[in-house]
Design a protein around this motif. Structure first.
Motif, PDB file in Angstrom:
ATOM      1  N   LYS A  17       0.782  -0.724  -0.049  1.00  0.00           N
ATOM      2  CA  LYS A  17       0.200  -0.298  -0.042  1.00  0.00           C
ATOM      3  C   LYS A  17       1.140   1.010   0.284  1.00  0.00           C
ATOM      4  O   LYS A  17       1.204   2.327  -0.423  1.00  0.00           O
ATOM      5  CB  LYS A  17      -0.571  -0.123   0.749  1.00  0.00           C
ATOM      6  N   ALA A  18       1.395   1.041   1.012  1.00  0.00           N
ATOM      7  CA  ALA A  18       2.300   2.530   0.534  1.00  0.00           C
ATOM      8  C   ALA A  18       3.551   2.794  -0.941  1.00  0.00           C
ATOM      9  O   ALA A  18       3.839   4.138  -0.809  1.00  0.00           O
ATOM     10  CB  ALA A  18       4.500   2.229   1.586  1.00  0.00           C
ATOM     11  N   GLU A  19       3.951   1.462  -1.276  1.00  0.00           N
ATOM     12  CA  GLU A  19       4.610   1.914  -1.693  1.00  0.00           C
ATOM     13  C   GLU A  19       3.708   2.056  -3.941  1.00  0.00           C
ATOM     14  O   GLU A  19       4.399   3.152  -4.873  1.00  0.00           O
ATOM     15  CB  GLU A  19       4.899   0.673  -2.777  1.00  0.00           C
ATOM     16  N   SER A  69       6.221   3.615   5.399  1.00  0.00           N
ATOM     17  CA  SER A  69       5.862   2.096   5.925  1.00  0.00           C
ATOM     18  C   SER A  69       6.697   2.072   6.841  1.00  0.00           C
ATOM     19  O   SER A  69       7.696   2.388   7.029  1.00  0.00           O
ATOM     20  CB  SER A  69       6.732   1.161   5.021  1.00  0.00           C
ATOM     21  N   GLU A  70       5.328   1.329   7.649  1.00  0.00           N
ATOM     22  CA  GLU A  70       5.932   1.940   9.153  1.00  0.00           C
ATOM     23  C   GLU A  70       5.942   0.441   9.704  1.00  0.00           C
ATOM     24  O   GLU A  70       5.549  -0.181   9.296  1.00  0.00           O
ATOM     25  CB  GLU A  70       5.132   2.703  10.405  1.00  0.00           C
ATOM     26  N   PHE A  71       6.549   0.587  11.078  1.00  0.00           N
ATOM     27  CA  PHE A  71       6.922  -0.792  11.495  1.00  0.00           C
ATOM     28  C   PHE A  71       6.900  -1.084  13.069  1.00  0.00           C
ATOM     29  O   PHE A  71       8.306   0.075  13.219  1.00  0.00           O
ATOM     30  CB  PHE A  71       7.498  -2.457  11.249  1.00  0.00           C
ATOM     31  N   GLU A  72       6.891  -1.402  13.577  1.00  0.00           N
ATOM     32  CA  GLU A  72       7.760  -2.323  14.965  1.00  0.00           C
ATOM     33  C   GLU A  72       9.083  -2.754  15.243  1.00  0.00           C
ATOM     34  O   GLU A  72       8.445  -3.723  15.245  1.00  0.00           O
ATOM     35  CB  GLU A  72       6.560  -2.167  16.232  1.00  0.00           C
ATOM     36  N   PHE A  73      10.041  -1.911  16.348  1.00  0.00           N
ATOM     37  CA  PHE A  73      11.108  -3.378  16.316  1.00  0.00           C
ATOM     38  C   PHE A  73      10.841  -3.614  18.000  1.00  0.00           C
ATOM     39  O   PHE A  73      11.869  -1.554  18.323  1.00  0.00           O
ATOM     40  CB  PHE A  73      11.450  -3.286  15.935  1.00  0.00           C
ATOM     41  N   LYS A  74      10.435  -3.805  19.001  1.00  0.00           N
ATOM     42  CA  LYS A  74      11.115  -3.712  20.326  1.00  0.00           C
ATOM     43  C   LYS A  74      10.379  -2.004  20.854  1.00  0.00           C
ATOM     44  O   LYS A  74      10.598  -1.604  21.164  1.00  0.00           O
ATOM     45  CB  LYS A  74      12.377  -4.201  20.424  1.00  0.00           C
ATOM     46  N   LYS A 131      10.337   2.605  -2.144  1.00  0.00           N
ATOM     47  CA  LYS A 131      11.179   2.380  -2.920  1.00  0.00           C
ATOM     48  C   LYS A 131      12.111   3.678  -3.629  1.00  0.00           C
ATOM     49  O   LYS A 131      13.189   3.386  -3.673  1.00  0.00           O
ATOM     50  CB  LYS A 131      11.052   1.244  -3.885  1.00  0.00           C
ATOM     51  N   LYS A 132      11.148   4.320  -4.261  1.00  0.00           N
ATOM     52  CA  LYS A 132      11.600   4.852  -5.557  1.00  0.00           C
ATOM     53  C   LYS A 132      12.523   6.769  -4.457  1.00  0.00           C
ATOM     54  O   LYS A 132      13.089   7.652  -4.565  1.00  0.00           O
ATOM     55  CB  LYS A 132      10.703   5.665  -5.480  1.00  0.00           C
ATOM     56  N   PHE A 156      10.987  -4.715  -0.206  1.00  0.00           N
ATOM     57  CA  PHE A 156      11.967  -5.619  -0.628  1.00  0.00           C
ATOM     58  C   PHE A 156      12.130  -6.992  -0.328  1.00  0.00           C
ATOM     59  O   PHE A 156      12.668  -8.227  -0.672  1.00  0.00           O
ATOM     60  CB  PHE A 156      13.774  -5.427  -1.186  1.00  0.00           C
ATOM     61  N   GLY A 157      10.868  -7.581   0.645  1.00  0.00           N
ATOM     62  CA  GLY A 157      10.509  -8.824   1.411  1.00  0.00           C
ATOM     63  C   GLY A 157      10.233  -9.756   0.362  1.00  0.00           C
ATOM     64  O   GLY A 157       9.766  -9.278  -0.628  1.00  0.00           O
ATOM     65  N   ASP A 158       9.076 -10.775   0.869  1.00  0.00           N
ATOM     66  CA  ASP A 158       9.844 -11.828   0.032  1.00  0.00           C
ATOM     67  C   ASP A 158       7.350 -11.940  -0.870  1.00  0.00           C
ATOM     68  O   ASP A 158       7.118 -11.585   0.899  1.00  0.00           O
ATOM     69  CB  ASP A 158       9.416 -13.277   1.001  1.00  0.00           C
TER      70      ASP A 158
END
Length: 92
Positions: free
Chosen positions: A9-11, A17-22, A31-32, A87-89
């Motif tokens: 959706k972000a692309e 795009s956002e994600f959470e880690f710890k 990408k662009k 770039f993920g699977d």
């Protein structure tokens, strides 16, 4: 680790795009909009750490390193960064 905006959706909207880690929210440009330093790191085969650092930028890389990550943490973080950058699977 909850994604707040799927990479596809972000692309499509050219939005970050956002994600959470710890318990920290990371923002990855579409990408662009990623920095040229990323292409240089890939082309010069600088390795996964340099590529991930180029994607997230110095400030977010410092936040990740401040979490005192293990190699396992880095592997998980790198997968989330890659997915957020588009770039993920994709499962294809």
């Amino acid at each position: 680790m909850k994604k707040t905006m799927p990479a596809k959706k972000a692309e499509a909207t050219n939005a970050p795009s956002e994600f959470e880690f710890k318990d920290v929210t990371y923002v990855v440009q579409s990408k662009k909009k990623l920095p040229l330093a990323l292409l240089e790191a890939i082309e010069e085969d600088r390795g996964e750490i340099q590529i991930v650092r180029a994607i997230v930028g110095q400030e977010q890389w410092a936040a990740f390193k401040a979490s005192d990550p293990t190699i396992e943490d880095f592997e998980e973080f790198a997968a989330l960064v890659s997915e957020a950058a588009g770039f993920g699977d994709t499962g294809n």
